[in-house]
Design an enzyme around this catalytic site. Structure first.
Site, PDB file in Angstrom:
ATOM      1  N   LEU A  25      54.891  18.776  19.889  1.00 18.64           N
ATOM      2  CA  LEU A  25      54.775  18.997  21.327  1.00 18.64           C
ATOM      3  C   LEU A  25      55.130  17.706  22.060  1.00 18.64           C
ATOM      4  O   LEU A  25      54.779  16.615  21.613  1.00 18.64           O
ATOM      5  CB  LEU A  25      53.345  19.407  21.690  1.00 18.64           C
ATOM      6  CG  LEU A  25      52.967  20.879  21.489  1.00 18.64           C
ATOM      7  CD1 LEU A  25      51.466  21.047  21.591  1.00 18.64           C
ATOM      8  CD2 LEU A  25      53.669  21.776  22.489  1.00 18.64           C
ATOM      9  N   ASP A  26      55.822  17.835  23.194  1.00 18.92           N
ATOM     10  CA  ASP A  26      56.095  16.665  24.014  1.00 18.92           C
ATOM     11  C   ASP A  26      54.775  16.038  24.462  1.00 18.92           C
ATOM     12  O   ASP A  26      53.771  16.739  24.630  1.00 18.92           O
ATOM     13  CB  ASP A  26      56.911  17.061  25.249  1.00 18.92           C
ATOM     14  CG  ASP A  26      58.322  17.484  24.890  1.00 18.92           C
ATOM     15  OD1 ASP A  26      58.841  16.979  23.880  1.00 18.92           O
ATOM     16  OD2 ASP A  26      58.908  18.309  25.628  1.00 18.92           O
ATOM     17  N   PRO A  27      54.745  14.715  24.679  1.00 19.98           N
ATOM     18  CA  PRO A  27      53.496  14.051  25.056  1.00 19.98           C
ATOM     19  C   PRO A  27      52.825  14.638  26.294  1.00 19.98           C
ATOM     20  O   PRO A  27      51.601  14.639  26.388  1.00 19.98           O
ATOM     21  CB  PRO A  27      53.940  12.599  25.308  1.00 19.98           C
ATOM     22  CG  PRO A  27      55.119  12.421  24.415  1.00 19.98           C
ATOM     23  CD  PRO A  27      55.833  13.742  24.438  1.00 19.98           C
ATOM     24  N   ALA A  29      52.954  17.737  27.206  1.00 19.98           N
ATOM     25  CA  ALA A  29      52.755  19.176  27.026  1.00 19.98           C
ATOM     26  C   ALA A  29      51.435  19.488  26.322  1.00 19.98           C
ATOM     27  O   ALA A  29      50.781  18.619  25.758  1.00 19.98           O
ATOM     28  CB  ALA A  29      53.916  19.766  26.233  1.00 19.98           C
TER      29      ALA A  29
END
Length: 262
Positions: A25-27, A29
């Site tokens: 997951l993106d930071p 997100a």
């Protein structure tokens, strides 16, 4: 928090030494993250974890090289769009899309992560990828924030999709929020423990000869399987899981003798 930080917390919480996750997951997100302990990390590539559905909020007019709120450099003002225009643009996203991944992504360039190169201001180019958008619809729109849900094939970048949506509306845009609602059959359920056999994206096959052939990793022939058509199959013998691929060249082990009681 970043996915690795969360994984470290999970390992401490459940007192396990080896664990891994599928689908970073993106930071900025949040949402579903598939985590496996011990040897079960070997099953990631065989799971029913596509397509994926996300809920994203697009900040219309925001310019950011990361395509999210990490590095917003400029915000452009514009009049609100008619909801019908927004819905039309979102619907136009359905289908195959070929595009460039974000420069701030985990893609590898000559062994280095793209986001490391981007943060070091090094020049590099990414290859275009193709994703399939199965659904894209409006959740709500309070100008300049547009929230949509998108179901996309594995490996797709919703940040890039947000930029494409904004481009179709004639302005830059960056995601201000992102939540992964599901990864294929996986949804969040209070860290519920799962039976991996319920989530394998593989047909079950039966080995009709001596079971010790598989348990000991001996050479196999396709005629000894109940289903001998070409394909990848799961084989369960004495609480041991194996994955084999049957092809014109013979039978190959993709995973051999993983204990389901581990």
């Amino acid at each position: 928090m970043v996915s690795n930080h969360f994984l470290s917390r999970i390992k401490r919480r459940y007192n396990v030494k080896k664990a891994g996750f599928s689908g970073t997951l993106d930071p900025f997100a949040q949402g579903v993250l598939i985590i496996a302990f011990g040897q079960f990390t070997k099953l990631f590539r065989f799971l029913k974890k596509a397509p994926k559905t996300y809920r994203a909020t697009l900040w219309l007019g925001a310019t950011s090289p990361t395509l999210d709120i990490e590095k917003v450099e400029h915000v452009e003002q514009m009049m609100a769009f008619h909801p019908d225009s927004v819905a039309f643009v979102l619907q136009s996203m359905v289908g195959e899309k070929t595009y460039l991944p974000p420069k701030y992504s985990a893609k590898k360039i000559d062994g280095q992560r793209a986001y490391d190169l981007a943060r070091a201001d090094k020049a590099f180019e990414l290859k275009a990828i193709t994703s399939t958008i199965y659904d894209c619809h409006l959740v709500h729109y309070i100008h300049p924030f547009l929230t949509f849900e998108m179901t996309i094939s594995e490996g797709g970048y919703v940040r890039s999709m947000g930029a494409l949506i904004a481009e179709k509306l004639g302005f830059p845009g960056a995601l201000s929020a992102l939540e992964r609602l599901n990864e294929g059959d996986f949804v969040y359920d209070n860290e519920k423990e799962l039976n991996p056999l319920d989530y394998l994206d593989l047909p079950l096959n039966a080995y009709l000869s001596d079971p010790s052939d598989i348990l000991l990793g001996r050479k196999l022939v396709r005629e000894n399987f109940e289903k001998n058509e070409e394909g990848i199959y799961q084989i369960i013998i004495a609480d041991m899981l194996s994955v084999v691929e049957i092809s014109a060249n013979g039978v190959e082990y993709l995973l051999n003798s993983l204990s389901l009681k581990a």
